[in-house]
Write a protein that holds these residues in place. Structure first.
Motif, PDB file in Angstrom:
ATOM      1  N   VAL A 293      -0.431  13.404  -4.853  1.00 21.21           N
ATOM      2  CA  VAL A 293      -0.457  12.114  -5.548  1.00 21.21           C
ATOM      3  C   VAL A 293       0.929  11.767  -6.080  1.00 21.21           C
ATOM      4  CG1 VAL A 293      -1.383  10.896  -7.558  1.00 21.21           C
ATOM      5  CG2 VAL A 293      -2.899  12.272  -6.112  1.00 21.21           C
ATOM      6  N   GLU A 294       1.582  12.731  -6.720  1.00 20.13           N
ATOM      7  CA  GLU A 294       2.900  12.472  -7.300  1.00 20.13           C
ATOM      8  C   GLU A 294       3.918  12.086  -6.239  1.00 20.13           C
ATOM      9  OE1 GLU A 294       2.569  15.628 -11.052  1.00 20.13           O
ATOM     10  OE2 GLU A 294       3.641  16.167  -9.216  1.00 20.13           O
ATOM     11  N   LYS A 295       3.959  12.855  -5.155  1.00 20.59           N
ATOM     12  CA  LYS A 295       4.958  12.601  -4.107  1.00 20.59           C
ATOM     13  C   LYS A 295       4.663  11.291  -3.384  1.00 20.59           C
ATOM     14  CE  LYS A 295       8.684  14.239  -2.172  1.00 20.59           C
ATOM     15  NZ  LYS A 295       9.917  14.400  -2.968  1.00 20.59           N
ATOM     16  N   SER A 296       3.396  10.996  -3.145  1.00 17.43           N
ATOM     17  CA  SER A 296       3.044   9.753  -2.460  1.00 17.43           C
ATOM     18  C   SER A 296       3.417   8.543  -3.306  1.00 17.43           C
ATOM     19  CB  SER A 296       1.549   9.735  -2.138  1.00 17.43           C
ATOM     20  OG  SER A 296       1.191  10.794  -1.272  1.00 17.43           O
ATOM     21  N   ILE A 297       3.146   8.607  -4.604  1.00 13.97           N
ATOM     22  CA  ILE A 297       3.505   7.491  -5.489  1.00 13.97           C
ATOM     23  C   ILE A 297       5.015   7.350  -5.576  1.00 13.97           C
ATOM     24  CG2 ILE A 297       3.463   6.721  -7.887  1.00 13.97           C
ATOM     25  CD1 ILE A 297       0.637   7.812  -8.113  1.00 13.97           C
ATOM     26  N   GLU A 298       5.720   8.474  -5.656  1.00  7.75           N
ATOM     27  CA  GLU A 298       7.192   8.411  -5.737  1.00  7.75           C
ATOM     28  C   GLU A 298       7.782   7.694  -4.524  1.00  7.75           C
ATOM     29  OE1 GLU A 298      11.097  11.362  -5.629  1.00  7.75           O
ATOM     30  OE2 GLU A 298       9.134  12.030  -4.948  1.00  7.75           O
ATOM     31  N   ILE A 299       7.325   8.068  -3.332  1.00  5.20           N
ATOM     32  CA  ILE A 299       7.886   7.476  -2.113  1.00  5.20           C
ATOM     33  C   ILE A 299       7.348   6.062  -1.890  1.00  5.20           C
ATOM     34  CG2 ILE A 299       7.968   7.712   0.402  1.00  5.20           C
ATOM     35  CD1 ILE A 299       7.974  10.719   0.032  1.00  5.20           C
TER      36      ILE A 299
ATOM     37  N   PRO B 145       0.824  -1.214   0.000  1.00  8.36           N
ATOM     38  CA  PRO B 145       0.000   0.000   0.000  1.00  8.36           C
ATOM     39  C   PRO B 145       0.858   1.263   0.000  1.00  8.36           C
ATOM     40  CG  PRO B 145      -0.025  -1.040   2.159  1.00  8.36           C
ATOM     41  CD  PRO B 145       0.681  -1.994   1.238  1.00  8.36           C
ATOM     42  N   ILE B 146       0.345   2.274  -0.660  1.00  9.25           N
ATOM     43  CA  ILE B 146       1.003   3.583  -0.694  1.00  9.25           C
ATOM     44  C   ILE B 146       0.403   4.437   0.411  1.00  9.25           C
ATOM     45  CG2 ILE B 146       1.343   5.696  -2.022  1.00  9.25           C
ATOM     46  CD1 ILE B 146       1.282   4.026  -4.545  1.00  9.25           C
ATOM     47  N   GLU B 147       1.251   4.965   1.261  1.00  5.05           N
ATOM     48  CA  GLU B 147       0.809   5.860   2.319  1.00  5.05           C
ATOM     49  C   GLU B 147       0.971   7.297   1.868  1.00  5.05           C
ATOM     50  OE1 GLU B 147       1.571   6.757   7.091  1.00  5.05           O
ATOM     51  OE2 GLU B 147       2.806   5.311   6.004  1.00  5.05           O
ATOM     52  N   GLY B 148      -0.080   8.073   1.999  1.00  6.82           N
ATOM     53  CA  GLY B 148      -0.022   9.468   1.571  1.00  6.82           C
ATOM     54  C   GLY B 148       0.970  10.278   2.384  1.00  6.82           C
ATOM     55  N   VAL B 149       1.711  11.153   1.717  1.00  8.98           N
ATOM     56  CA  VAL B 149       2.684  11.997   2.399  1.00  8.98           C
ATOM     57  C   VAL B 149       1.972  13.219   2.977  1.00  8.98           C
ATOM     58  CG1 VAL B 149       4.543  11.262   0.878  1.00  8.98           C
ATOM     59  CG2 VAL B 149       3.231  13.310   0.321  1.00  8.98           C
ATOM     60  N   SER B 150       2.640  13.900   3.880  1.00  7.84           N
ATOM     61  CA  SER B 150       2.103  15.136   4.447  1.00  7.84           C
ATOM     62  C   SER B 150       2.648  16.329   3.671  1.00  7.84           C
ATOM     63  CB  SER B 150       2.490  15.265   5.925  1.00  7.84           C
ATOM     64  OG  SER B 150       2.117  16.540   6.414  1.00  7.84           O
ATOM     65  N   LEU B 151       1.742  17.170   3.212  1.00  7.00           N
ATOM     66  CA  LEU B 151       2.132  18.432   2.582  1.00  7.00           C
ATOM     67  C   LEU B 151       1.688  19.603   3.452  1.00  7.00           C
ATOM     68  CD1 LEU B 151       1.418  17.866  -1.232  1.00  7.00           C
ATOM     69  CD2 LEU B 151       3.518  17.492   0.052  1.00  7.00           C
ATOM     70  N   SER B 152       1.648  19.376   4.757  1.00  6.60           N
ATOM     71  CA  SER B 152       1.144  20.380   5.697  1.00  6.60           C
ATOM     72  C   SER B 152       2.220  20.875   6.650  1.00  6.60           C
ATOM     73  CB  SER B 152      -0.031  19.797   6.498  1.00  6.60           C
ATOM     74  OG  SER B 152      -1.059  19.376   5.653  1.00  6.60           O
ATOM     75  N   VAL B 153       3.467  20.890   6.191  1.00  9.71           N
ATOM     76  CA  VAL B 153       4.578  21.387   7.004  1.00  9.71           C
ATOM     77  C   VAL B 153       5.096  22.676   6.367  1.00  9.71           C
ATOM     78  CG1 VAL B 153       6.855  20.881   7.967  1.00  9.71           C
ATOM     79  CG2 VAL B 153       5.165  19.040   7.700  1.00  9.71           C
ATOM     80  N   ALA B 154       5.221  23.707   7.165  1.00 13.59           N
ATOM     81  CA  ALA B 154       5.584  25.035   6.654  1.00 13.59           C
ATOM     82  C   ALA B 154       7.037  25.370   6.965  1.00 13.59           C
ATOM     83  CB  ALA B 154       4.668  26.101   7.256  1.00 13.59           C
ATOM     84  N   GLY B 155       7.568  26.304   6.194  1.00 16.16           N
ATOM     85  CA  GLY B 155       8.898  26.847   6.438  1.00 16.16           C
ATOM     86  C   GLY B 155       8.822  28.368   6.503  1.00 16.16           C
ATOM     87  N   PHE B 156       9.458  28.956   7.518  1.00 15.02           N
ATOM     88  CA  PHE B 156       9.444  30.409   7.720  1.00 15.02           C
ATOM     89  C   PHE B 156      10.876  30.934   7.761  1.00 15.02           C
ATOM     90  CE2 PHE B 156       5.465  29.006   9.655  1.00 15.02           C
ATOM     91  CZ  PHE B 156       4.545  29.925   9.150  1.00 15.02           C
ATOM     92  N   VAL B 157      11.077  32.109   7.188  1.00 14.40           N
ATOM     93  CA  VAL B 157      12.370  32.791   7.234  1.00 14.40           C
ATOM     94  C   VAL B 157      12.126  34.223   7.698  1.00 14.40           C
ATOM     95  CG1 VAL B 157      14.380  33.550   5.917  1.00 14.40           C
ATOM     96  CG2 VAL B 157      13.276  31.371   5.356  1.00 14.40           C
ATOM     97  N   GLY B 158      12.881  34.668   8.712  1.00 14.82           N
ATOM     98  CA  GLY B 158      12.703  36.033   9.187  1.00 14.82           C
ATOM     99  C   GLY B 158      13.492  36.314  10.447  1.00 14.82           C
TER     100      GLY B 158
END
Length: 569
Positions: free
Chosen positions: A474-480, A21-34
């Protein structure tokens, strides 16, 4: 299978024939610069640091006991606070300094670490010693900070040639030791110290005199009066922070950009694989302070978008959330104005001047009004990027990544720099400027009322943020999730297993409502057969899999067609 069988018996073998099975990746992590108030603990200047809640942010990027904000109103703390308020989880923070570039170095009494007596009165103050007078301090880091420990001590012992009948000096409790450490390494140690400037040298050493020879710290006596015992610093370990790093103006753009090899700055954020959305709210602060002109701001924004577009060797999956500079573009005016003076026509003209289009960028207008703890909770206008990314994360968690992050209430917002009406949004929405609106007349409060990317207006396939992020998901989950396929025998059995693996993943998405179609066959297809994988491609070691999906799209325009109807009599 086993290599051979010699003795009669029953042999049990494990055979892996099923799909993984393919497990969906998280795209809910943010990056901040300041900019941040401080850099301490495990955090390092210019290096990405994982932060999972506001308290952890305070531990890493604020002074002890502080609220985490800055005296010069840096926008990064507001953005990170807005991220967590709106449902954001993990984020990575890069501090590019604790003072605005070009600022004067604060005097030692403002940056020193103060030690107190057991009664709570000031005793000593320590500062890191600079390499030479006027030299720039080393960058603060977890390994570069010094720890000073105050320990129990006693008077100096009698000399070896003293009379045998001599009475050892009385330990009055005023004596202490100073140990200077870098991590677990002891750099210096000073024993038999006293706060009494007139102490007999045969008995002890005055602390300021003894530490004049220190290579690492300088010391000042803060105590005013009293006996040596009452002025003695209480035992404990104290972190001695270096003076703040103040970037020269000419280095600001380079500090923000950073270096990929060193994993610093903006490029350092892009070296963190899990970061999927990027913001640099303090670009607006340096622009307002006149430390960068508009062309320099455009250069940093261009870099952010380009880095999001380039994610080789895998598919691009990050998005840059930009803030509109408060400017009124025109022939004779290209400088910062108060955010409330920037009208819809101004941001429209600015975007046309910036002229950078990308499906991996998003822009929100206007700036938002939030409470400022450094000003008694009075409101301050800040860029909306941090709050908006938090709302993205909240939508992912509550509805799914396929849901457009719009028609939702941004938390922590108490007002807007400008209240856009419908006619004004008719100008902004087609060019990809997402409005934050006040629907007070409908008793609905503030709503995010736009969900478009900054793609070219005629590129309707990638018009919506939710579609772009769903395809990236979808692309990142399938890749991993299909890494196990590499170096497997390239035959019909592998083709079937790969097809089954990807189909199961997409069918799960369809059932969750992420794909459009009355059946799975209408929502997606997966093709991996001899037509795609010919003898020539297999000789080259390649396996081709073709995937097509039909993503759901937001109902941006809801049209009811109403007419009078007269039933037949």
């Amino acid at each position: 299978m086993a290599l051979d069988y010699f003795a009669p018996g029953v042999y049990v073998e494990e055979v892996d024939r099923g799909s993984r099975p393919i497990e969906g990746v998280s795209l809910s992590v943010a990056g901040f610069v300041g900019f941040t108030e401080d850099v301490r603990g495990d955090a390092e200047l210019f290096k990405p640091m994982l932060v999972t809640n506001w308290n952890q942010y305070l531990e890493l990027f604020s002074k002890p006991g502080s609220d985490g904000y800055t005296d010069f109103d840096a926008y990064l703390p507001f953005a990170v606070q807005g991220w967590f308020l709106n449902g954001g989880g993990r984020c990575w923070v890069v501090s590019i300094g604790t003072k605005l570039p070009g600022s004067e170095l604060p005097p030692p009494e403002e940056t020193g670490s103060k030690l107190f007596t057991s009664g709570g009165k000031p005793s000593l103050m320590f500062n890191l010693k600079l390499p030479e007078a006027g030299a720039a301090p080393a960058l603060p880091s977890s390994s570069g900070r010094i720890t000073v420990s105050i320990l129990e001590s006693e008077p100096k012992p009698l000399d070896d040639d003293a009379d045998e009948d001599a009475i050892p000096p009385l330990n009055t409790g005023e004596f202490f030791s100073v140990v200077v450490r870098n991590g677990n390494e002891i750099l210096e140690r000073y024993d038999n110290l006293s706060m009494n400037p007139q102490v007999e040298t045969a008995l002890a050493d005055y602390v300021l005199t003894a530490l004049e020879a220190s290579e690492f710290v300088t010391i000042a006596n803060l105590s005013q009066s009293g006996q040596a015992l009452s002025r003695r610093p209480r035992n404990g370990s104290y972190e001695i922070a270096p003076p703040p790093y103040i970037s020269p103006l000419e280095n600001l753009a380079r500090d923000v950009q950073g270096a990929r090899n060193d994993k610093t700055g903006m490029q350092g954020i892009f070296e963190v694989d899990e970061v999927a959305m990027i913001a640099c709210p303090d670009l607006m602060r340096v622009y307002q302070e006149g430390l960068m002109d508009l062309d320099q701001i455009h250069g940093v924004m261009e870099m952010m978008v380009s880095l999001c577009e380039n994610s080789f060797p895998g598919p691009a999956y990050r998005m840059a959330v930009l803030d509109a500079p408060p400017v009124k573009p025109g022939k004779n005016e290209n400088r910062a104005v108060p955010p409330e003076q920037q009208k819809p026509q101004d941001v429209f003209n600015w975007l046309r001047e910036f002229n950078r289009r990308s499906m991996f960028g998003a822009l929100y207008y206007p700036w938002i009004k939030v409470a400022n703890p450094r000003n008694g909770g009075r409101p301050i206008l800040v860029p909306p990027s941090g709050h908006m990314m938090g709302l993205w994360c909240r939508t992912d968690e509550t509805r799914g990544i396929f849901k457009a992050p719009a028609n939702d209430t941004p938390r922590g917002v108490i007002g807007l720099a400008y209240e856009t009406n419908m006619r004004e949004q008719e100008m902004l929405n087609p060019v990809g400027i997402n409005c934050i609106r006040n629907f007070a007349s409908y008793n609905r409060g503030f709503k995010v009322w736009g969900a478009r990317t900054l793609v070219e207006p005629d590129n309707v396939q990638w018009r919506y943020i939710s579609v772009r992020r769903l395809i990236s998901y979808v692309e990142k989950s399938i890749e991993i999730g299909t890494q196990w396929v590499v170096f497997e025998p390239n035959d019909q059995d592998l083709w079937a297993r790969v097809s089954r693996t990807v189909s199961n993943f997409l069918e799960r998405l369809w059932r969750e409502g992420a794909l459009f179609g009355g059946s799975a066959a209408e929502a997606f297809y997966v093709k991996c057969d001899a037509e795609l994988n010919t003898n020539e491609t297999m000789m080259l070691g390649r396996l081709y899999v073709e995937v097509g999906i039909c993503p759901v799209r937001p109902a941006e325009f809801v049209i009811f067609r109403i007419s009078q109807w007269a039933p037949n009599q």
